[in-house]
Design an enzyme around this catalytic site. Structure first.
Site, mmCIF file in Angstrom:
data_model
loop_
_atom_site.group_PDB
_atom_site.id
_atom_site.type_symbol
_atom_site.label_atom_id
_atom_site.label_comp_id
_atom_site.label_asym_id
_atom_site.label_seq_id
_atom_site.Cartn_x
_atom_site.Cartn_y
_atom_site.Cartn_z
ATOM 1 N N GLY A 282 -2.706 2.461 -0.674
ATOM 2 C CA GLY A 282 -3.091 3.823 -0.268
ATOM 3 C C GLY A 282 -2.505 4.838 -1.218
ATOM 4 O O GLY A 282 -2.025 4.498 -2.300
ATOM 5 N N ASN A 283 -2.555 6.101 -0.845
ATOM 6 C CA ASN A 283 -1.912 7.149 -1.636
ATOM 7 C C ASN A 283 -1.415 8.255 -0.705
ATOM 8 O O ASN A 283 -1.624 8.184 0.494
ATOM 9 C CB ASN A 283 -2.869 7.696 -2.708
ATOM 10 C CG ASN A 283 -4.118 8.302 -2.085
ATOM 11 O OD1 ASN A 283 -4.048 9.295 -1.381
ATOM 12 N ND2 ASN A 283 -5.271 7.684 -2.342
ATOM 13 N N HIS A 284 -0.756 9.264 -1.276
ATOM 14 C CA HIS A 284 -0.070 10.269 -0.451
ATOM 15 C C HIS A 284 -0.962 11.422 0.018
ATOM 16 O O HIS A 284 -0.460 12.389 0.573
ATOM 17 C CB HIS A 284 1.107 10.865 -1.231
ATOM 18 C CG HIS A 284 2.193 9.880 -1.501
ATOM 19 N ND1 HIS A 284 2.884 9.260 -0.495
ATOM 20 C CD2 HIS A 284 2.688 9.387 -2.666
ATOM 21 C CE1 HIS A 284 3.779 8.427 -1.027
ATOM 22 N NE2 HIS A 284 3.668 8.490 -2.343
ATOM 23 N N ALA B 195 -8.978 11.751 -1.982
ATOM 24 C CA ALA B 195 -8.303 10.972 -3.026
ATOM 25 C C ALA B 195 -8.713 9.507 -2.802
ATOM 26 O O ALA B 195 -8.010 8.746 -2.151
ATOM 27 C CB ALA B 195 -6.798 11.142 -2.926
#
Ligand code: CTP
Length: 401
Positions: free
Chosen positions: A209-211, A277
């Protein structure tokens, strides 16, 4: 002057509530539709009967009576503007922390319109560090503060903390509507927005995943809804509150699911804004069982995800307007312009991770927007809600050319 504008007046418990009676009279004279919501304590300071007579509407005080429930969501959606005057120290603290223990708070939390507050309290309370922190929180949340005045206070002392006079509040409201102009300028438009991260499954307990928090996309969804558009928000996993009662929300997890949702929604969209994102790579295979640790090293084979923005750019019609985002750490301009062209977008909103206050999780953003015909729009660091407004204004300008 305020013909047809729907305004909610919120009144909290303060001596200054007597001035709000005059404010309501001014607003009605100026052509506004006014609905008054009071806290139970405010009843002691201004008569609901007088306010109801002047506003020509029932006054709302309780979340429910024995036989009915006050629909705070409906009230919040009805309004073009909510004005809380007077804002007591207690209600200020509740606004800053999201309490929902009375109808006024429920309406505030449900309101999708801008909110203006006129604080009123004694000087010592006004100057207290906690009050300052609470006011700062309201500013970050994009509420507008009408400055307090200096003069005689309820305590008999002279100092700062008096609520602004009704004339000054009316002036503030008129200026507000003049600056924001026709608010429903996206009425009749269908807008597709992607937001948040995507999670790419490795096994039943792990993912890539990402932030991304989804805050920017949610701010865009709120801005366009406020301006009259029908919004569909396709959003990856997020902890943020989503106003799913005021715009359509499609919750997805992976890049593949986001792609599929966008392919379904895009044909009916006039404008699509891809602020998500999206993971660029996903595991070739996801394990059905939890992967056990065995070897010293471990390799996951990844494959490229489908590029949603790129795909929409390749199928968009002349009438559709496509906006992409570019979050860069270096060669920002060059990369952003490259993406604008490669993905056949109409606009690219670029933000640089090198700028303080920009990026994932924070409430602010600093963007430069590039139009495919060469125009550039550069903005200073602002709250994400204000950035959403700037993006909407740029889209308005570019779609009118
Ligand atoms: N995007 C998308 N689908 C993907 C990947 C990205 O729609 N699979 C969109 C994003 O929502 C954003 C834009 O494409 O609007 C970002 O462009 P991209 O080139 O993918 O940026 P990065 O993911 O940062 O890629 P790179 O690592 O090449 O910079």
């Amino acid at each position: 002057m305020l013909q047809g504008k729907n305004i909610i007046i919120g009144i909290s418990g303060s001596i200054a509530a007597y001035k709000t009676i005059t404010l309501v009279r001014f607003l009605i004279k100026a052509g506004a539709n006014v609905k008054v919501v009071m806290t139970p304590a405010a009843k002691e300071f201004a008569s609901p009967l007088v306010l109801s007579t002047l506003s020509k509407n029932p006054v709302f005080i309780d979340l429910s009576t024995e036989s009915s429930w006050a629909n705070h969501v409906e009230l919040g959606r009805w309004a073009d503007l909510m004005v809380i005057a007077p804002l007591s120290c207690n209600t200020l603290a509740k606004l800053a922390h999201g309490f929902c223990d009375n109808l006024l708070m429920a309406v505030y939390l449900s309101a999708v319109c801008p909110v203006v507050v006129a604080p009123a309290m004694d000087e010592d309370m006004w100057k207290h560090s906690t009050t300052k922190e609470n006011i700062a929180k309201l500013i970050v949340a994009n509420n507008k503060i009408i400055p307090v005045e200096n003069g005689e206070l309820a305590s008999g002392l002279i100092g700062e903390g008096r609520m602004a006079e009704p004339e000054a509040i009316l002036k503030f409201i008129i200026e507000f509507f003049t600056v924001t102009g026709t608010i429903k300028d996206f009425a009749g438009k269908n807008i597709l927005i992607t937001a948040g991260p995507t999670y790419e499954r490795i096994d039943p307990v792990r993912y890539i995943g990402n932030h991304s928090s989804g805050k920017m996309g949610i701010a865009l969804a709120e801005e366009f809804t406020n301006r009259g558009a029908s919004v569909t928000l396709v959003i990856g996993p997020t902890k943020q509150n989503i106003s799913s009662s005021i715009y359509k929300t499609v919750q997805v997890t992976s890049a593949e699911e986001m792609y599929n949702a966008c392919v379904v929604e895009f044909p009916a969209s006039d404008i699509a804004i891809m602020s998500a994102a999206v993971a660029d790579y996903t595991p070739v295979t996801a394990s059905h069982q939890k992967i056990k640790k065995n070897d010293l090293t471990f390799t996951i084979e990844l494959k490229k995800t489908k590029d949603i923005l790129g795909h929409l750019g390749s199928v968009k019609t002349e009438k559709q307007f496509l906006v992409g985002f570019a979050l860069e750490t270096n060669n920002e301009r060059e990369y952003a312009l490259g993406k604008l062209k490669a993905k056949n977008a109409d606009l690219i909103v670029m933000n640089s991770l090198n700028n303080k206050g920009t990026g994932f999780g924070v409430d602010t953003n600093q963007v430069t927007i590039f139009h495919k015909e060469g125009k550039e729009f550069e903005f200073i660091l602002k709250s994400k809600m204000e950035v959403a407004k700037d993006i909407a204004d740029v889209i308005k300008t570019c779609t009118h050319e």
